[in-house]
Design an enzyme around this catalytic site. Sequence first.
Site: not given
Length: 200
Positions: A66-68
């Site tokens: 995941s990345d944000q």
Amino acid sequence: MALILASSSPFRQTLLNKLGLEFSVQSPDIDESRKPGESPEQLVYRLAQDKAREVAKSKHGLIIASDQVATLQDGLGAQDVVLGKPHTHENAIKQLSACSGNVVTFVTSLCLLNTNSGNIQTIVENYKVVFRTLKPEQIDNYLKKEQPYNCAGSFKSEGLGISLFTSLEGRDPNTLIGLPLIQLIKLLENEGIDILSAQL
């Protein structure tokens, strides 16, 4: 099949623990720089896949990555001002001062890579946060109490950061913290794993 979380984030590990599944952790070492002309959505989409593929070089199973990024809505309605991790008190003051009275959208990606089949699923989900109009002393006091200098946007929504907002808008509150669990359950089901009845 082994489940691997491609992240060193303790927040993502805590979220994944909610599902009651056994998993291991492997932190990917990749270049997270934004490419010229890349939108926040394109950036997090690419980085989640890059993280999963990096971990797949040494681990086999179902890899979750995941990345944000946090994006500030400017006066023209554009959402392309990316708020990174402040790292210092001074930078955090600048970020929260800019957020005060404005809307911040958290753009979060989720990738599930099956190393056996090569199948890769990737989604991007948004979560909006509306900030209160904050006084300088409120910002300073909050930062000294919680010290969120390694958090995009300079706050921890799962902690005292909730006091900075007037409203939250999104499908899954876990997305704001960094891992869209509702979407993850769906992606796992696509790989034949029903977390309510099956074991890895």
